[in-house]
Design a protein around this motif. Structure first.
Motif, PDB file in Angstrom:
ATOM      1  N   ASN A 117      47.847 -30.047  20.334  1.00  0.00           N
ATOM      2  CA  ASN A 117      48.231 -28.940  19.454  1.00  0.00           C
ATOM      3  C   ASN A 117      47.973 -27.593  20.113  1.00  0.00           C
ATOM      4  N   ARG A 118      46.848 -27.524  20.852  1.00  0.00           N
ATOM      5  CA  ARG A 118      46.505 -26.246  21.493  1.00  0.00           C
ATOM      6  C   ARG A 118      45.465 -26.482  22.573  1.00  0.00           C
ATOM      7  N   GLN A 124      48.239 -23.170  29.016  1.00  0.00           N
ATOM      8  CA  GLN A 124      48.409 -23.006  27.571  1.00  0.00           C
ATOM      9  C   GLN A 124      49.545 -23.886  27.047  1.00  0.00           C
ATOM     10  N   PRO A 127      54.124 -23.558  21.776  1.00  0.00           N
ATOM     11  CA  PRO A 127      54.765 -24.238  20.641  1.00  0.00           C
ATOM     12  C   PRO A 127      56.256 -23.917  20.584  1.00  0.00           C
ATOM     13  N   GLU A 174      55.100 -27.181  15.324  1.00  0.00           N
ATOM     14  CA  GLU A 174      54.178 -26.978  16.447  1.00  0.00           C
ATOM     15  C   GLU A 174      53.496 -25.619  16.341  1.00  0.00           C
ATOM     16  N   GLN A 175      54.249 -24.620  15.887  1.00  0.00           N
ATOM     17  CA  GLN A 175      53.684 -23.275  15.727  1.00  0.00           C
ATOM     18  C   GLN A 175      52.573 -23.300  14.678  1.00  0.00           C
ATOM     19  N   TYR A 225      49.566 -25.097  16.031  1.00  0.00           N
ATOM     20  CA  TYR A 225      48.954 -24.236  17.055  1.00  0.00           C
ATOM     21  C   TYR A 225      48.020 -23.221  16.394  1.00  0.00           C
TER      22      TYR A 225
END
Ligand SMILES: CC(=O)SCCNC(=O)CCNC(=O)[C@H](O)C(C)(C)COP(=O)(O)OP(=O)(O)OC[C@H]1O[C@@H](n2cnc3c(N)ncnc32)[C@H](O)[C@@H]1OP(=O)(O)O
Length: 192
Positions: free
Chosen positions: A99-100, A146, A149, A154-155, A158
């Motif tokens: 995810n991040r 990094q 997204p 995804e954003q 994130y």
């Protein structure tokens, strides 16, 4: 349950068509499917949690290492709540994706569903978030690239990943404080 209900409940992200016309797939996504055999089950004929956690960890680790490009270790897994049991003969589907990424750590989201091939039923079993850390090299701590997204989902993950990390760090601090204050108290009250 109709197949539409099934999809709306289970699919995390609708398909995203890129300018090239190709369907976008998250590059860190790893999928694993496994039929539950008697050797994976407990005495009640249900998949044992230990086995499921092992599959979840392996799938998530592959996703983390795909992103990191180097060996990673599991640092932690957040609370997991199992919504259903899984029986022998049913299929476990696990999807993991990063995810991040932070500095040397990253959050991997893991989604588990169960499928009965003969009745065409599919249901959610659990969702989990694990933190993986890239192993230090001789040069020191690894700085991860990094995650970018690409879809709305995804954003959202994130952004939420940063918030979940903040809560994890606060939680770890609180536990450390509690442990040190209870140790100090024990020390004061000890008569030995
Ligand atoms: C028990 C077992 O054998 S389980 C088997 C698999 N797991 C392992 O072997 C992990 C064993 N643990 C370790 O190796 C270490 O404790 C580590 C690598 C997880 C962390 O080591 P540390 O010396 O604390 O490293 P450091 O302080 O540099 O932190 C590294 C990163 O891990 C993160 N981190 C450390 N502990 C945790 C945790 N419990 N949960 C989430 N993130 C964590 C930090 O926030 C940091 O993130 P960042 O680089 O993105 O800012």
């Amino acid at each position: 349950m109709t197949s539409e209900e099934k999809d709306s409940d289970i699919m995390l992200d609708p398909q995203f068509i890129q300018e090239s016309g190709e369907v976008y797939r998250n590059p860190t996504e790893v999928q694993m499917s496994q039929i539950v055999l008697p050797c994976h089950a407990n005495h009640c004929g249900e998949l044992s949690v230990g086995q499921l956690l092992k599959w979840m960890d392996s799938t998530a680790c592959l996703s983390a290492e795909r992103h990191a490009g180097c060996s990673c270790v599991t640092a932690s897994v957040d609370d997991i709540h199992f919504e259903h049991t899984i029986g022998v003969g049913q299929v476990v589907n696990i999807i993991a994706k990063v995810n991040r990424a932070f500095t040397s750590s990253m959050e991997v989201g893991i989604q588990v569903t169960c499928e009965d091939l003969y009745t065409d039923r599919l249901w959610k079993v659990c969702r989990a978030f694990a933190t993986f850390v890239s192993r230090r090299t001789e040069a020191g701590k690894v700085q991860l690239k990094q995650v970018i997204p690409r879809t709305q989902m995804e954003q959202m993950e994130y952004s939420l990943a940063a918030e979940r990390r903040r809560m994890r760090l606060i939680h770890a601090e609180i536990i450390t404080d509690l442990l040190s204050s209870s140790t100090a108290q024990l020390g004061t009250n000890t008569r030995f």
